[in-house]
Design a protein around this motif. Structure first.
Motif, PDB file in Angstrom:
ATOM      1  N   LYS A   1      -5.299  -4.907   3.728  1.00  0.00           N
ATOM      2  CA  LYS A   1      -5.340  -5.567   2.326  1.00  0.00           C
ATOM      3  C   LYS A   1      -4.076  -4.912   1.553  1.00  0.00           C
ATOM      4  O   LYS A   1      -3.987  -3.672   1.732  1.00  0.00           O
ATOM      5  CB  LYS A   1      -6.597  -5.732   1.703  1.00  0.00           C
ATOM      6  CG  LYS A   1      -7.634  -6.244   2.308  1.00  0.00           C
ATOM      7  CD  LYS A   1      -7.472  -7.737   3.000  1.00  0.00           C
ATOM      8  CE  LYS A   1      -8.565  -8.217   3.594  1.00  0.00           C
ATOM      9  NZ  LYS A   1      -8.172  -9.402   4.255  1.00  0.00           N
TER      10      LYS A   1
ATOM     11  N   ARG B   1      -2.946  -4.213  -4.440  1.00  0.00           N
ATOM     12  CA  ARG B   1      -3.822  -5.429  -5.306  1.00  0.00           C
ATOM     13  C   ARG B   1      -3.956  -6.547  -4.566  1.00  0.00           C
ATOM     14  O   ARG B   1      -3.093  -6.807  -3.395  1.00  0.00           O
ATOM     15  CB  ARG B   1      -2.804  -5.659  -6.388  1.00  0.00           C
ATOM     16  CG  ARG B   1      -2.284  -4.548  -7.123  1.00  0.00           C
ATOM     17  CD  ARG B   1      -0.882  -4.858  -7.861  1.00  0.00           C
ATOM     18  NE  ARG B   1       0.066  -5.058  -6.872  1.00  0.00           N
ATOM     19  CZ  ARG B   1       1.358  -5.469  -6.981  1.00  0.00           C
ATOM     20  NH1 ARG B   1       1.756  -5.761  -8.222  1.00  0.00           N
ATOM     21  NH2 ARG B   1       2.231  -5.425  -6.086  1.00  0.00           N
ATOM     22  N   GLN B   2      -5.181  -7.143  -4.765  1.00  0.00           N
ATOM     23  CA  GLN B   2      -5.425  -8.545  -3.848  1.00  0.00           C
ATOM     24  C   GLN B   2      -4.180  -9.363  -3.884  1.00  0.00           C
ATOM     25  O   GLN B   2      -4.031  -9.870  -2.823  1.00  0.00           O
ATOM     26  CB  GLN B   2      -6.724  -8.987  -4.824  1.00  0.00           C
ATOM     27  CG  GLN B   2      -7.118 -10.268  -3.682  1.00  0.00           C
ATOM     28  CD  GLN B   2      -8.357 -10.961  -4.183  1.00  0.00           C
ATOM     29  OE1 GLN B   2      -9.040 -10.397  -5.201  1.00  0.00           O
ATOM     30  NE2 GLN B   2      -8.715 -12.090  -3.583  1.00  0.00           N
ATOM     31  N   ARG B   3      -3.595  -9.575  -4.954  1.00  0.00           N
ATOM     32  CA  ARG B   3      -2.389 -10.527  -4.876  1.00  0.00           C
ATOM     33  C   ARG B   3      -1.275  -9.944  -5.670  1.00  0.00           C
ATOM     34  O   ARG B   3      -1.011 -10.028  -6.886  1.00  0.00           O
ATOM     35  CB  ARG B   3      -2.755 -11.987  -5.448  1.00  0.00           C
ATOM     36  CG  ARG B   3      -1.868 -13.082  -5.133  1.00  0.00           C
ATOM     37  CD  ARG B   3      -2.166 -14.333  -5.861  1.00  0.00           C
ATOM     38  NE  ARG B   3      -1.453 -15.351  -5.429  1.00  0.00           N
ATOM     39  CZ  ARG B   3      -0.332 -15.822  -5.867  1.00  0.00           C
ATOM     40  NH1 ARG B   3       0.379 -15.420  -6.985  1.00  0.00           N
ATOM     41  NH2 ARG B   3       0.256 -17.145  -5.366  1.00  0.00           N
TER      42      ARG B   3
ATOM     43  N   ASP C   1      -9.386 -12.361   9.354  1.00  0.00           N
ATOM     44  CA  ASP C   1      -9.395 -11.314   8.265  1.00  0.00           C
ATOM     45  C   ASP C   1      -8.285 -10.629   8.466  1.00  0.00           C
ATOM     46  O   ASP C   1      -8.044  -9.435   9.140  1.00  0.00           O
ATOM     47  CB  ASP C   1     -10.818 -10.691   8.605  1.00  0.00           C
ATOM     48  CG  ASP C   1     -10.870  -9.754   7.025  1.00  0.00           C
ATOM     49  OD1 ASP C   1     -10.283  -9.914   6.131  1.00  0.00           O
ATOM     50  OD2 ASP C   1     -11.995  -8.865   7.209  1.00  0.00           O
TER      51      ASP C   1
ATOM     52  N   GLN D   1      -5.414  -7.834   7.673  1.00  0.00           N
ATOM     53  CA  GLN D   1      -5.503  -6.251   7.632  1.00  0.00           C
ATOM     54  C   GLN D   1      -3.933  -5.757   7.873  1.00  0.00           C
ATOM     55  O   GLN D   1      -3.496  -5.979   8.490  1.00  0.00           O
ATOM     56  CB  GLN D   1      -6.556  -5.660   8.700  1.00  0.00           C
ATOM     57  CG  GLN D   1      -7.977  -6.047   8.521  1.00  0.00           C
ATOM     58  CD  GLN D   1      -8.697  -5.736   7.276  1.00  0.00           C
ATOM     59  OE1 GLN D   1      -8.211  -4.669   6.421  1.00  0.00           O
ATOM     60  NE2 GLN D   1      -9.671  -6.520   6.589  1.00  0.00           N
TER      61      GLN D   1
ATOM     62  N   ARG E   1       0.911  -1.299   0.063  1.00  0.00           N
ATOM     63  CA  ARG E   1      -0.011   0.070  -0.173  1.00  0.00           C
ATOM     64  C   ARG E   1       0.825   1.297  -0.184  1.00  0.00           C
ATOM     65  O   ARG E   1       0.570   2.130  -0.937  1.00  0.00           O
ATOM     66  CB  ARG E   1      -0.927  -0.008   1.370  1.00  0.00           C
ATOM     67  CG  ARG E   1      -1.892  -1.150   1.006  1.00  0.00           C
ATOM     68  CD  ARG E   1      -3.037  -0.840   2.346  1.00  0.00           C
ATOM     69  NE  ARG E   1      -3.831   0.115   2.204  1.00  0.00           N
ATOM     70  CZ  ARG E   1      -5.049   0.231   1.314  1.00  0.00           C
ATOM     71  NH1 ARG E   1      -5.405  -0.782   0.854  1.00  0.00           N
ATOM     72  NH2 ARG E   1      -5.675   1.307   1.438  1.00  0.00           N
TER      73      ARG E   1
ATOM     74  N   PHE F   1      -4.631 -12.047   2.155  1.00  0.00           N
ATOM     75  CA  PHE F   1      -5.050 -10.940   1.245  1.00  0.00           C
ATOM     76  C   PHE F   1      -6.328 -10.906   0.752  1.00  0.00           C
ATOM     77  O   PHE F   1      -6.740 -10.181  -0.149  1.00  0.00           O
ATOM     78  CB  PHE F   1      -3.775 -11.150   0.169  1.00  0.00           C
ATOM     79  CG  PHE F   1      -2.523 -10.884   0.329  1.00  0.00           C
ATOM     80  CD1 PHE F   1      -2.171 -10.136   1.542  1.00  0.00           C
ATOM     81  CD2 PHE F   1      -1.477 -11.408  -0.348  1.00  0.00           C
ATOM     82  CE1 PHE F   1      -0.839 -10.163   1.915  1.00  0.00           C
ATOM     83  CE2 PHE F   1      -0.077 -11.276   0.017  1.00  0.00           C
ATOM     84  CZ  PHE F   1       0.180 -10.710   1.177  1.00  0.00           C
ATOM     85  N   GLY F   2      -7.117 -11.933   0.882  1.00  0.00           N
ATOM     86  CA  GLY F   2      -8.478 -12.179   0.531  1.00  0.00           C
ATOM     87  C   GLY F   2      -9.306 -10.893   0.928  1.00  0.00           C
ATOM     88  O   GLY F   2      -9.060 -10.578   1.835  1.00  0.00           O
ATOM     89  N   ASP F   3     -10.461 -11.224   0.293  1.00  0.00           N
ATOM     90  CA  ASP F   3     -11.580 -10.181   0.723  1.00  0.00           C
ATOM     91  C   ASP F   3     -12.455 -10.653   1.989  1.00  0.00           C
ATOM     92  O   ASP F   3     -13.365  -9.853   2.362  1.00  0.00           O
ATOM     93  CB  ASP F   3     -12.284  -9.769  -0.358  1.00  0.00           C
ATOM     94  CG  ASP F   3     -13.073 -10.800  -1.058  1.00  0.00           C
ATOM     95  OD1 ASP F   3     -13.019 -11.876  -0.594  1.00  0.00           O
ATOM     96  OD2 ASP F   3     -13.566 -10.546  -2.144  1.00  0.00           O
ATOM     97  N   LYS F   4     -12.204 -11.604   2.476  1.00  0.00           N
ATOM     98  CA  LYS F   4     -12.975 -12.225   3.662  1.00  0.00           C
ATOM     99  C   LYS F   4     -12.366 -13.008   4.626  1.00  0.00           C
ATOM    100  O   LYS F   4     -11.011 -13.574   4.219  1.00  0.00           O
ATOM    101  CB  LYS F   4     -14.458 -12.861   3.320  1.00  0.00           C
ATOM    102  CG  LYS F   4     -13.967 -14.161   2.293  1.00  0.00           C
ATOM    103  CD  LYS F   4     -15.073 -14.710   1.621  1.00  0.00           C
ATOM    104  CE  LYS F   4     -14.793 -15.980   0.892  1.00  0.00           C
ATOM    105  NZ  LYS F   4     -15.881 -16.720   0.441  1.00  0.00           N
TER     106      LYS F   4
END
Length: 322
Positions: free
Chosen positions: A156, A159-161, A152, A154, A87, A134-137
């Motif tokens: 993220k 990019r997701q991966r 979960d 945190q 990030r 890294f996933g959304d849940k």
């Protein structure tokens, strides 16, 4: 064929922050795609603070651990650090992971140096945990080495991966890399006893040995093979000078190295095999440029980790992106 991309390191040893960042900006200016930092416990800074400092001093260049030893960090904790770095760099992180190879680091710190199968298994699970974080849940994972329960991660990543770089010199690690990595680093094998103090198996640095490793990757990767970027690095000049040696006397320089390697290890490496090796970078800029083209044409290798950046700048300016 994939375009040429080049990686380099912005520091060796304990240099100042300003010197490291100046080198990072120089590498970016001449066209290096990636800055890398190693992960060892002797004589260097920790890689993640270095990657962060380099990212904050540059604008475009990717930053990558080359490579993080999974045995040194729990992957759920590592995920937070890596996502933070991704990030802060606005998506410029590549994640290099490895199974560890320097037995002395393990012995000195009391970390068990398990057989290669166990270490590779831990890398496989670490990738799964990182992907889960890294996933959304929230996710749950139950493996032999790690157990995650309704977690979960945190923050993220940007990019997701982020892209993953895995590599090695043995079939187990390369087989895993073929299944999960975006970039695969082709490495020499490391003999357990290091005969004569030489840390690589001379037979494993040849073009023929590299082609065999790529065959292992192709078999394990299946349909995803064409999406994988193959990478190599200048490792077999270690102990004889900088990783890349620009010289008009390549044959004489190589002959000195080969004679010493053979005398120390009992190997029968030839000068031609040594100079052709994807892990040996000795010659004029023209010769090294032709070597890049040859390795891409013959083996599909298009990503090269070459240092120091000042020595390799002309080569990178000539070929990057082509």
């Amino acid at each position: 064929m994939k375009p040429f991309r080049f990686a380099t390191t912005a520091t060796t040893g304990l240099v100042s922050l300003s010197q490291m960042q100046e080198t990072a900006r120089f590498a970016e200016s001449v066209g290096f795609a990636t800055l890398v930092f190693a992960d060892h416990l002797d004589g260097q800074y920790a890689p993640i603070p270095l990657l962060t400092a380099a990212a904050l001093a540059t604008e475009r260049i990717q930053v990558c651990s080359y490579v993080l030893n999974v045995d040194f960090r729990h992957p759920a904790v590592l995920a937070q650090e890596l996502a933070t770095l991704d990030r802060l760099s606005e998506g410029r992180l590549a994640i290099g992971l490895g199974a560890g190879w320097s037995r002395n680091e393990y012995l000195a710190t009391g970390i068990p140096f398990e057989p290669v199968g166990a270490r590779v298994s831990r890398v496989r699970e670490a990738v799964a945990v990182l992907d889960g974080c890294f996933g959304d849940k929230p996710f749950t994972y139950a493996g032999k080495h790690y157990t995650i329960t309704d977690y979960d991660g945190q923050p993220k990543p940007w990019r997701q991966r982020p892209p993953f770089l895995l590599g090695g010199g043995g079939r187990k690690m390369l087989g895993l890399a073929a299944q999960v990595a975006d970039i695969i680093g082709l490495a020499p094998r490391v003999p357990p006893s290091r005969p004569g103090g030489v840390y690589f198996d001379p037979a494993s640095i040849t073009v023929a040995a590299t082609a065999e490793k790529i065959d292992w990757i192709r078999a394990a990767a299946g349909e995803r093979f064409d999406d994988i970027e193959l990478s190599t690095y200048a490792s077999a000049t270690a102990g004889y000078g900088p990783p890349v040696i620009v010289t008009d006397a390549a044959l004489a320089t190589a002959r000195t190295h080969v004679d010493d390697i053979n005398a120390r290890t009992g190997a029968t490496l030839t000068v031609d095999d040594y100079l052709d090796s994807p892990h040996v970078w000795i010659g004029t800029i023209d010769q090294l440029a032709e070597k890049c083209r040859s390795l891409r044409e013959r083996l599909g290798i298009s990503h090269f980790m070459l240092s120091p950046p000042e020595v390799c700048a002309e080569l990178v300016e000539r070929l990057a992106g082509l």
